[in-house]
Scaffold this motif. Structure first.
Motif, mmCIF file in Angstrom:
data_model
loop_
_atom_site.group_PDB
_atom_site.id
_atom_site.type_symbol
_atom_site.label_atom_id
_atom_site.label_comp_id
_atom_site.label_asym_id
_atom_site.label_seq_id
_atom_site.Cartn_x
_atom_site.Cartn_y
_atom_site.Cartn_z
ATOM 1 N N LEU A 19 0.834 -1.191 0.000
ATOM 2 C CA LEU A 19 0.000 0.000 0.000
ATOM 3 C C LEU A 19 0.877 1.252 0.000
ATOM 4 O O LEU A 19 1.911 1.314 0.679
ATOM 5 C CB LEU A 19 -0.902 0.023 1.222
ATOM 6 C CG LEU A 19 -2.120 -0.911 1.199
ATOM 7 C CD1 LEU A 19 -2.957 -0.692 2.443
ATOM 8 C CD2 LEU A 19 -2.963 -0.684 -0.039
ATOM 9 N N VAL A 20 0.453 2.247 -0.761
ATOM 10 C CA VAL A 20 1.189 3.501 -0.896
ATOM 11 C C VAL A 20 0.257 4.655 -0.532
ATOM 12 O O VAL A 20 -0.859 4.759 -1.060
ATOM 13 C CB VAL A 20 1.717 3.679 -2.335
ATOM 14 C CG1 VAL A 20 2.382 5.041 -2.494
ATOM 15 C CG2 VAL A 20 2.686 2.558 -2.692
ATOM 16 N N ASP A 21 0.707 5.492 0.388
ATOM 17 C CA ASP A 21 -0.018 6.727 0.706
ATOM 18 C C ASP A 21 0.344 7.783 -0.332
ATOM 19 O O ASP A 21 1.526 8.143 -0.470
ATOM 20 C CB ASP A 21 0.350 7.234 2.097
ATOM 21 C CG ASP A 21 -0.295 6.420 3.193
ATOM 22 O OD1 ASP A 21 -1.454 6.002 3.017
ATOM 23 O OD2 ASP A 21 0.365 6.176 4.216
ATOM 24 N N VAL A 22 -0.652 8.265 -1.041
ATOM 25 C CA VAL A 22 -0.450 9.349 -2.006
ATOM 26 C C VAL A 22 -0.828 10.648 -1.308
ATOM 27 O O VAL A 22 -2.008 10.934 -1.096
ATOM 28 C CB VAL A 22 -1.295 9.119 -3.277
ATOM 29 C CG1 VAL A 22 -1.063 10.245 -4.277
ATOM 30 C CG2 VAL A 22 -0.967 7.774 -3.909
ATOM 31 N N GLU A 23 0.181 11.415 -0.910
ATOM 32 C CA GLU A 23 -0.030 12.654 -0.157
ATOM 33 C C GLU A 23 0.201 13.847 -1.079
ATOM 34 O O GLU A 23 1.271 13.966 -1.690
ATOM 35 C CB GLU A 23 0.936 12.729 1.023
ATOM 36 C CG GLU A 23 0.831 11.556 1.984
ATOM 37 C CD GLU A 23 1.937 11.551 3.015
ATOM 38 O OE1 GLU A 23 1.644 11.281 4.187
ATOM 39 O OE2 GLU A 23 3.099 11.821 2.629
ATOM 40 N N THR A 67 3.000 19.570 -4.405
ATOM 41 C CA THR A 67 3.997 18.538 -4.074
ATOM 42 C C THR A 67 3.243 17.253 -3.753
ATOM 43 O O THR A 67 2.329 17.255 -2.919
ATOM 44 C CB THR A 67 4.861 18.947 -2.870
ATOM 45 O OG1 THR A 67 5.495 20.195 -3.149
ATOM 46 C CG2 THR A 67 5.920 17.890 -2.591
ATOM 47 N N VAL A 68 3.622 16.176 -4.419
ATOM 48 C CA VAL A 68 2.987 14.871 -4.186
ATOM 49 C C VAL A 68 4.060 13.907 -3.714
ATOM 50 O O VAL A 68 5.105 13.750 -4.359
ATOM 51 C CB VAL A 68 2.302 14.339 -5.450
ATOM 52 C CG1 VAL A 68 1.715 12.949 -5.188
ATOM 53 C CG2 VAL A 68 1.204 15.294 -5.907
ATOM 54 N N ASN A 69 3.799 13.275 -2.577
ATOM 55 C CA ASN A 69 4.730 12.302 -2.013
ATOM 56 C C ASN A 69 4.090 10.923 -2.034
ATOM 57 O O ASN A 69 2.936 10.746 -1.635
ATOM 58 C CB ASN A 69 5.078 12.687 -0.566
ATOM 59 C CG ASN A 69 6.008 11.671 0.075
ATOM 60 O OD1 ASN A 69 6.974 11.226 -0.541
ATOM 61 N ND2 ASN A 69 5.711 11.292 1.308
ATOM 62 N N LEU A 70 4.862 9.939 -2.514
ATOM 63 C CA LEU A 70 4.419 8.547 -2.520
ATOM 64 C C LEU A 70 5.131 7.837 -1.381
ATOM 65 O O LEU A 70 6.335 7.599 -1.447
ATOM 66 C CB LEU A 70 4.743 7.888 -3.868
ATOM 67 C CG LEU A 70 4.214 8.617 -5.111
ATOM 68 C CD1 LEU A 70 4.648 7.894 -6.370
ATOM 69 C CD2 LEU A 70 2.700 8.733 -5.062
#
Length: 523
Positions: A19-23, A67-70
């Protein structure tokens, strides 16, 4: 003003889903878009797909610094399945979705690739991705319409179909122009991704089609009962390929766990048609002898994909005209034959795939094919014969349990007429023999006699009569058998006992096993 939103995506490493949090974070400043978290090229390019899809939906990036952090940031991310998560996280961070939708976004897994028209397209690996989400406690999963049938194969997952990004935006409380909603309603669903041959585990072939070859048919039954590997050597037209192709027809159906694993492998490879449900029949893979090492073992650029050895998991890998395969490909089979799995390293990471298959090698005795029996019609020199068959290395052949010379079909066989024994009858005996083996192996990590450790089988065989294995010890001292060969003969003997309904092998089973091991080893 700045905003923060998150949602869920998934990335695959082999068959293992993470699972990846897409922030997404939106702040004031010069307009820009930064994507971090070890994305590969396909994920980095999602920026342009998302930008075009949002424009189609009547929205724009706006004057924001995005800004998108995976997360986790140290895990490589690959594939196009992040597009929908990225688009929705960006919209929520910019405030284009109501605040009440943020908790729903944070608990929902979104999978899908965006087209420039904002349609949601199928991606590979839906089954293992949804399986990973369900295992992590995520029950709500949004998938492309073409992947719904595959996603619903996972129990415990609430699968929601999505065709267009606009429909998701409105479902989450966003507002879009009427013409965009009309476009979303008119979007046709796209079928599942099938980039190669769809999984066709069974061909409908039956052993009744084979004329004669009683000895070879018996060897095939023994191989099926114990999960043993098989080498068939004989002239062209003797029926080697026909026999090998019918091995899956006498194997038992896959268990539930194996069916999910096999189906997941085909899903990751893009060779699964979800309309047929879980793959329940043992698959058959028969690559051409020009196949590359990456095609057979697995590989590719970036993260490795499964090859034929993995797509044949719990089924049969047939190498017809085996000496024509490159020696490098053949020798790469040695490790998965021992361990039942294959580990592949590539630039973006390492993947381990299951590869517990039954290997069937079919070969002519020499380049002209007439070198069996008295070889009266053979035109090959002794050097040509040795050079041809030596392409099958000794270490590889040592891992093959049954080696059989298949003779040509005679006029007497044809005159006898009548169909041979059907696959269903043979499969019933195989199922009974496997049941006896499973009862004996209960509480051990093995299910078939072809899988058991050498120390275990030696101890059980000599427990009552140590003299039973004296012929094998003589063959070991003469150099006719290696220690691995001794163990494989003992495994064959136990399988023969299971087929005969005996509690343990005797001298007759041991003699037959030794014959199956040593006949046809070298033409």
């Amino acid at each position: 003003m700045s905003g923060l939103a998150r949602t869920l995506a998934v990335t695959l490493t082999g068959l293992e889903g993470h699972l990846v949090d897409v922030e997404a974070h939106a702040a004031g400043g010069l307009p820009s878009f930064t994507l971090v978290g070890l994305p590969d090229a396909a994920v980095r390019e999602s920026r342009e797909r998302v930008r075009a899809a949002l424009s189609t939906c009547g929205t724009s990036w706006g004057e924001k610094r995005l800004t998108v952090n995976l997360s986790p940031a140290d895990l490589p991310k690959s594939g196009t399945g992040f597009d929908v998560s990225l688009a929705l996280a960006v919209l929520a961070a910019r405030g284009d979705l109501p605040a009440r939708s943020l908790p729903v976004l944070a608990r929902t897994l979104f999978i899908g690739e965006l087209g420039l028209d904002a349609s949601i397209r199928p991606v590979r690996g839906i089954l293992p991705a949804v399986r990973a989400a369900a295992g992590a406690g995520v029950s709500r999963v949004v998938v492309p319409s073409g992947c719904v049938a595959e996603a619903r194969l996972v129990p415990g997952a609430r699968v929601i179909e999505a065709r267009h990004l606009a429909s998701l935006i409105t479902a989450l409380g966003g507002h879009l122009p009427a013409q965009v909603l009309a476009l979303a309603e008119a979007t046709e669903p796209r079928g599942a991704v099938i980039t190669g041959p769809a999984a066709t585990p069974g061909s409908g072939a039956d052993l009744a089609d084979v004329v004669g070859q009683e000895e070879a048919r018996h060897a095939l039954e023994v191989a099926a009962a114990g999960g043993h590997h098989l080498l068939l050597v004989g002239p062209p037209g003797a029926g080697k390929t026909m026999l090998a192709e019918r091995l899956p027809s006498i194997l038992p159906s896959l268990t539930d766990d194996d069916a999910v694993t096999v189906t997941s492998l085909h899903s990751v490879a893009g060779a699964f048609d979800p309309e047929h449900g879980l793959i329940r029949t043992p698959p058959l893979r028969a690559p051409h002898h020009t196949a590359t090492r990456a095609a057979v073992i697995g590989g590719g650029s970036g993260l490795p994909r499964p090859g034929d050895v993995s797509l044949a998991h719990r089924g049969v890998l047939l190498l017809d005209e085996a000496p024509e395969f490159p020696s490098g490909v053949l020798d790469c089979l040695r490790q998965p034959l021992e361990s039942g799995r294959v580990t592949i390293d590539r630039a973006l990471g390492r993947a381990t795939y299951p590869a517990a298959f039954q290997l069937v090698l079919a070969a002519n005795p020499c380049p002209c094919g007439q070198g069996s029996g008295r070889a009266l019609g053979c035109t090959c020199s002794s050097l040509q014969r040795r050079r041809y068959f030596s392409r099958l290395s000794g270490p590889l052949l040592d891992r093959v349990d049954i080696r059989l010379e298949v003779g040509p079909v005679t006029a007497q066989d044809l005159a006898a007429g009548g169909a041979g024994e059907a696959s269903a009858d043979v499969a019933a005996r195989v199922l009974q023999a496997r049941g006896r083996a499973a009862h004996r192996l209960e509480g051990t990590p093995w299910r078939l006699m072809g899988e058991v450790a050498g120390s275990w089988v030696r101890e059980r065989t000599t427990a009552e009569d140590p003299r039973l294995v004296l012929p094998l010890m003589d063959a070991l001292d003469r150099g006719d058998l290696s220690l691995r060969g001794v163990d494989r003969v003992l495994r064959l003997a136990w399988t023969l006992a299971d087929l005969a309904g005996e509690q343990r092998p005797g001298a007759a089973e041991l003699g037959t096993a030794l014959s199956l091991r040593t006949r046809g080893a070298r033409p």
